[in-house]
Design a protein around this motif. Structure first.
Motif, PDB file in Angstrom:
ATOM      1  N   MET A   1       0.845  -1.185   0.000  1.00 52.49           N
ATOM      2  CA  MET A   1       0.000   0.000   0.000  1.00 52.49           C
ATOM      3  C   MET A   1       0.886   1.242   0.000  1.00 52.49           C
ATOM      4  SD  MET A   1      -2.663   0.644   3.052  1.00 52.49           S
ATOM      5  CE  MET A   1      -2.878   2.168   3.908  1.00 52.49           C
ATOM      6  N   TYR A   2       0.593   2.149  -0.930  1.00 54.05           N
ATOM      7  CA  TYR A   2       1.370   3.393  -1.022  1.00 54.05           C
ATOM      8  C   TYR A   2       0.441   4.561  -0.750  1.00 54.05           C
ATOM      9  CZ  TYR A   2       4.571   6.932  -2.837  1.00 54.05           C
ATOM     10  OH  TYR A   2       5.406   8.013  -2.969  1.00 54.05           O
ATOM     11  N   THR A   3       0.840   5.422   0.175  1.00 56.24           N
ATOM     12  CA  THR A   3      -0.002   6.580   0.493  1.00 56.24           C
ATOM     13  C   THR A   3       0.840   7.850   0.330  1.00 56.24           C
ATOM     14  OG1 THR A   3       0.558   6.409   2.852  1.00 56.24           O
ATOM     15  CG2 THR A   3      -1.423   5.259   2.125  1.00 56.24           C
ATOM     16  N   CYS A   4       0.283   8.814  -0.397  1.00 51.42           N
ATOM     17  CA  CYS A   4       1.025  10.055  -0.617  1.00 51.42           C
ATOM     18  C   CYS A   4       1.164  10.782   0.717  1.00 51.42           C
ATOM     19  CB  CYS A   4       0.301  10.949  -1.621  1.00 51.42           C
ATOM     20  SG  CYS A   4       0.425  10.293  -3.290  1.00 51.42           S
ATOM     21  N   GLY A   5       2.392  11.027   1.086  1.00 53.88           N
ATOM     22  CA  GLY A   5       2.657  11.616   2.401  1.00 53.88           C
ATOM     23  C   GLY A   5       2.667  13.133   2.363  1.00 53.88           C
ATOM     24  N   PRO A   6       3.087  13.734   3.459  1.00 46.34           N
ATOM     25  CA  PRO A   6       3.024  15.194   3.548  1.00 46.34           C
ATOM     26  C   PRO A   6       4.127  15.882   2.745  1.00 46.34           C
ATOM     27  CG  PRO A   6       4.123  14.317   5.485  1.00 46.34           C
ATOM     28  CD  PRO A   6       3.679  13.124   4.682  1.00 46.34           C
ATOM     29  N   THR A   7       3.814  17.087   2.317  1.00 48.04           N
ATOM     30  CA  THR A   7       4.844  17.950   1.765  1.00 48.04           C
ATOM     31  C   THR A   7       5.397  18.694   2.974  1.00 48.04           C
ATOM     32  OG1 THR A   7       3.485  18.158  -0.193  1.00 48.04           O
ATOM     33  CG2 THR A   7       5.296  19.725   0.026  1.00 48.04           C
ATOM     34  N   VAL A   8       6.685  18.459   3.256  1.00 48.87           N
ATOM     35  CA  VAL A   8       7.204  18.921   4.550  1.00 48.87           C
ATOM     36  C   VAL A   8       7.762  20.351   4.474  1.00 48.87           C
ATOM     37  CG1 VAL A   8       7.521  16.735   5.738  1.00 48.87           C
ATOM     38  CG2 VAL A   8       9.196  17.405   4.027  1.00 48.87           C
ATOM     39  N   TYR A   9       6.829  21.282   4.274  1.00 44.33           N
ATOM     40  CA  TYR A   9       7.228  22.697   4.211  1.00 44.33           C
ATOM     41  C   TYR A   9       6.572  23.484   5.339  1.00 44.33           C
ATOM     42  CZ  TYR A   9       2.653  24.004   2.316  1.00 44.33           C
ATOM     43  OH  TYR A   9       1.303  24.232   2.150  1.00 44.33           O
ATOM     44  N   ASP A  10       5.754  22.784   6.149  1.00 46.83           N
ATOM     45  CA  ASP A  10       5.011  23.440   7.223  1.00 46.83           C
ATOM     46  C   ASP A  10       4.432  22.317   8.082  1.00 46.83           C
ATOM     47  OD1 ASP A  10       3.681  25.264   8.758  1.00 46.83           O
ATOM     48  OD2 ASP A  10       2.587  26.216   7.105  1.00 46.83           O
ATOM     49  N   TYR A  11       3.773  22.658   9.215  1.00 52.27           N
ATOM     50  CA  TYR A  11       3.067  21.627   9.970  1.00 52.27           C
ATOM     51  C   TYR A  11       1.883  21.162   9.136  1.00 52.27           C
ATOM     52  CZ  TYR A  11       5.645  23.574  13.915  1.00 52.27           C
ATOM     53  OH  TYR A  11       6.634  24.005  14.745  1.00 52.27           O
ATOM     54  N   ALA A  12       1.595  19.867   9.203  1.00 52.06           N
ATOM     55  CA  ALA A  12       0.416  19.376   8.482  1.00 52.06           C
ATOM     56  C   ALA A  12      -0.835  19.914   9.184  1.00 52.06           C
ATOM     57  CB  ALA A  12       0.415  17.856   8.487  1.00 52.06           C
ATOM     58  N   HIS A  13      -1.910  20.180   8.405  1.00 49.42           N
ATOM     59  CA  HIS A  13      -3.165  20.631   9.038  1.00 49.42           C
ATOM     60  C   HIS A  13      -4.081  19.418   9.229  1.00 49.42           C
ATOM     61  CE1 HIS A  13      -5.279  20.501   5.192  1.00 49.42           C
ATOM     62  NE2 HIS A  13      -4.394  21.329   4.659  1.00 49.42           N
ATOM     63  N   ILE A  14      -5.170  19.622   9.961  1.00 49.16           N
ATOM     64  CA  ILE A  14      -5.988  18.455  10.305  1.00 49.16           C
ATOM     65  C   ILE A  14      -6.725  17.890   9.092  1.00 49.16           C
ATOM     66  CG2 ILE A  14      -6.143  18.907  12.789  1.00 49.16           C
ATOM     67  CD1 ILE A  14      -8.992  20.032  12.207  1.00 49.16           C
ATOM     68  N   GLY A  15      -6.818  18.662   7.997  1.00 51.73           N
ATOM     69  CA  GLY A  15      -7.351  18.106   6.740  1.00 51.73           C
ATOM     70  C   GLY A  15      -6.403  17.022   6.233  1.00 51.73           C
ATOM     71  N   ASN A  16      -5.113  17.322   6.266  1.00 53.58           N
ATOM     72  CA  ASN A  16      -4.115  16.316   5.877  1.00 53.58           C
ATOM     73  C   ASN A  16      -4.245  15.087   6.775  1.00 53.58           C
ATOM     74  OD1 ASN A  16      -1.848  19.051   5.665  1.00 53.58           O
ATOM     75  ND2 ASN A  16      -2.787  18.050   3.927  1.00 53.58           N
ATOM     76  N   PHE A  17      -4.460  15.339   8.064  1.00 53.78           N
ATOM     77  CA  PHE A  17      -4.555  14.195   8.983  1.00 53.78           C
ATOM     78  C   PHE A  17      -5.824  13.395   8.763  1.00 53.78           C
ATOM     79  CE2 PHE A  17      -1.280  16.560  11.388  1.00 53.78           C
ATOM     80  CZ  PHE A  17      -0.304  15.589  11.242  1.00 53.78           C
ATOM     81  N   ARG A  18      -6.836  14.028   8.185  1.00 56.31           N
ATOM     82  CA  ARG A  18      -8.008  13.220   7.840  1.00 56.31           C
ATOM     83  C   ARG A  18      -7.560  12.148   6.843  1.00 56.31           C
ATOM     84  NH1 ARG A  18     -13.817  13.833   4.722  1.00 56.31           N
ATOM     85  NH2 ARG A  18     -14.483  11.847   5.589  1.00 56.31           N
ATOM     86  N   ALA A  19      -6.740  12.545   5.869  1.00 51.08           N
ATOM     87  CA  ALA A  19      -6.243  11.572   4.879  1.00 51.08           C
ATOM     88  C   ALA A  19      -5.419  10.491   5.579  1.00 51.08           C
ATOM     89  CB  ALA A  19      -5.411  12.297   3.817  1.00 51.08           C
ATOM     90  N   PHE A  20      -4.504  10.899   6.438  1.00 53.90           N
ATOM     91  CA  PHE A  20      -3.608   9.908   7.059  1.00 53.90           C
ATOM     92  C   PHE A  20      -4.368   8.997   8.036  1.00 53.90           C
ATOM     93  CE2 PHE A  20      -0.525  13.632   6.378  1.00 53.90           C
ATOM     94  CZ  PHE A  20      -0.319  13.262   5.062  1.00 53.90           C
ATOM     95  N   LEU A  21      -5.436   9.537   8.631  1.00 53.46           N
ATOM     96  CA  LEU A  21      -6.221   8.710   9.562  1.00 53.46           C
ATOM     97  C   LEU A  21      -7.111   7.719   8.817  1.00 53.46           C
ATOM     98  CD1 LEU A  21      -6.959  11.374  12.260  1.00 53.46           C
ATOM     99  CD2 LEU A  21      -5.982   9.125  12.702  1.00 53.46           C
TER     100      LEU A  21
END
Ligand code: AMP
Ligand code: ZN
Length: 445
Positions: A1-21
């Motif tokens: 399984m491959y999941t597109c991770g964060p672009t590490v230019y800032d703290y991730a926002h909770i929208g991003n964490f919806r994806a990761f969760l």
């Protein structure tokens, strides 16, 4: 399984964490169903945004992104997201990207533009647009886009390799393709195939990644290998704020840290973000977060309550019927495209009915531990109750029993002391007499 991770230019926002969760829930459910999951999540540490960020802060790119990579790992730990097996960073795989681009050049699917950048000719890939249903407009063929992200819902030749420009400063690689850096889309093709092979099972990301990012990943990978790239694509819908996608560029976002600083429990945030079906949009509100907190507390209190059951009652088979029903409902719903809403509803129905039995003292100690065991099993999927809390409760229970036994021994009440020792033994607890008094440890299983 491959999941597109964060672009590490800032703290991730909770929208991003919806994806990761959502991805965490998917992975936990696959594991629950006996699949062995190899999970790769990339870290996008080179793109237009990271370069700009490092220049603004006047620090080298790696130093700049290291800071946000560390923050990301802290955040996923707080949210109890299981770590991926590997977190490849794009800057460590440039040579794999170069090889892939060279293959596309050899096959005449990629071409060099006047400035030395290399583009993908979308008209050469007949399946272009299949995933996102974007139409390839013949008249626009050959139109190029050099940014990593473009909103325009139309197919354009996209960049694979960006020739160095003054704006890139000291961020470049000297390669057979010339001096420059990779585009964003090629990163995920190269890193996913590196770890998972030319064809793999599952690829996830938010719906905003479907076009152009995932469409381009398919085009690059399939044109290069001649094989199907991914069997199943799963995309989560967006977390919204007042009806609009939560996004950095709209300024309507909360980072996890913003919410933790306001005193919110990270596990309540986890619950809130994963309790709506992944293909449905939902609005973030603080009222929603408060009810998520109550839901999490209800489950934690329930588990604590089960530990307090001290025998006597007997549900006459009711508990067994309820647990079987819950297992079937929860499992059946999750198997149905991760229908978490129905799965959670069946869990809370169960909690209510068992609480009623507990109120009427109709549950035996062994039934309570059976229910506790089921809760722990479900929590391996949900990750919201937490072992720590239960362990703490358990530790307190055991300490109390050990003290009771000591008091019995002091009073020379050997029978009671022995009884407590056997009860503890049955719980897998071994007592040892030391110079400092009695100690206990768990039997090794
Ligand atoms: P990024 O760091 O922008 O590459 O995004 C990381 C992940 O978060 C991707 O899978 C995005 O699709 C996803 N994402 C971004 N914004 C949202 C949002 N508001 N709701 C849900 N997922 C999002
Ligand atoms: Zn990606």
């Amino acid at each position: 399984m491959y999941t597109c991770g964060p672009t590490v230019y800032d703290y991730a926002h909770i929208g991003n964490f919806r994806a990761f969760l959502f991805e965490d829930l998917l992975k936990r459910w696959l594991m629950r169903r006996g699949f062995k999951v190899m999970h790769v999540m990339n870290l996008t540490d080179i793109d237009d945004k990271t370069i700009k960020g490092s220049q603004n802060q006047q620090v080298p790119l790696r130093q700049f992104t290291d800071f946000y990579v560390k923050a990301f790992f802290e955040d996923i730990k707080a949210l109890n997201i299981l770590p991926a097996d590997v977190y490849p960073r794009a800057t460590d795989f440039v040579s794999e990207m170069v090889t892939l681009i060279k293959t596309l050049l050899t096959k005449d699917i990629a071409y060099k533009s006047e400035d030395g950048s290399i583009y993908y000719a979308v008209c050469k890939f007949p399946n272009y647009g299949k995933l996102s249903k974007i139409k390839v407009n013949e008249l626009k063929a050959g139109a190029r886009v050099s940014q990593d992200e473009y909103d325009k819902e139309e197919a354009q030749d996209f960049v694979l390799w960006k020739a160095w420009t003054r704006e890139d400063g000291d961020v470049f690689w000297e390669t057979e393709l010339g001096k420059g850096r990779p585009g964003w889309h090629i990163e995920c093709s190269a890193m996913s195939m590196k770890y998972l092979g030319e064809t793999f099972d599952i690829h996830c990301g938010g719906v905003d990644n479907m076009f152009p990012h995932h469409e381009n990943e398919i085009a690059q990978s399939e044109a290069a290998t001649g094989k199907k790239f991914v069997d199943y694509w799963l995309h989560n819908e967006h977390l919204l704020v007042e009806g609009k996608k939560m996004a950095k560029r709209l300024g309507n976002f909360y980072t996890l840290r913003d919410l933790l600083a306001k005193g919110y429990d990270p596990i309540a945030i986890r619950y809130l973000l994963m309790s709506t079906h992944y293909r449905q949009q939902f609005n973030f509100t603080f009222e929603g977060l408060d009810s998520a907190k109550s839901a999490v507390d209800r489950l934690r209190n329930f588990v604590r309550r089960l530990h307090d059951v001290d025998g006597g009652g007997d549900s006459k088979g009711k508990v067994a019927t309820l647990t079987a029903k819950l297992e079937a409902c929860f499992g059946g719903s999750m198997d149905e495209d991760l229908d978490i809403g129905t799965a959670l509803a069946s869990l809370f129905d169960f909690v209510r009915e068992i609480n009623n039995l507990l109120d009427s003292k109709m549950i035996s100690k062994s039934e309570a531990s059976e229910v506790g065991g089921l809760m722990m099993m479900l929590d391996e999927v949900l990750g919201i109750i937490g072992k720590v809390e239960v362990e703490e409760a358990l530790t307190a229970d055991i300490d109390a029993m050990v003290q009771k036994r000591e008091a019995a021994r002091k009073a020379k009440n050997w029978k009671e002391a022995d009884e407590i020792r056997s009860q503890l033994k049955a719980m897998g607890i071994v007592l040892e007499d030391t110079a400092q008094g009695v100690r206990w440890h768990k039997e090794k299983s």
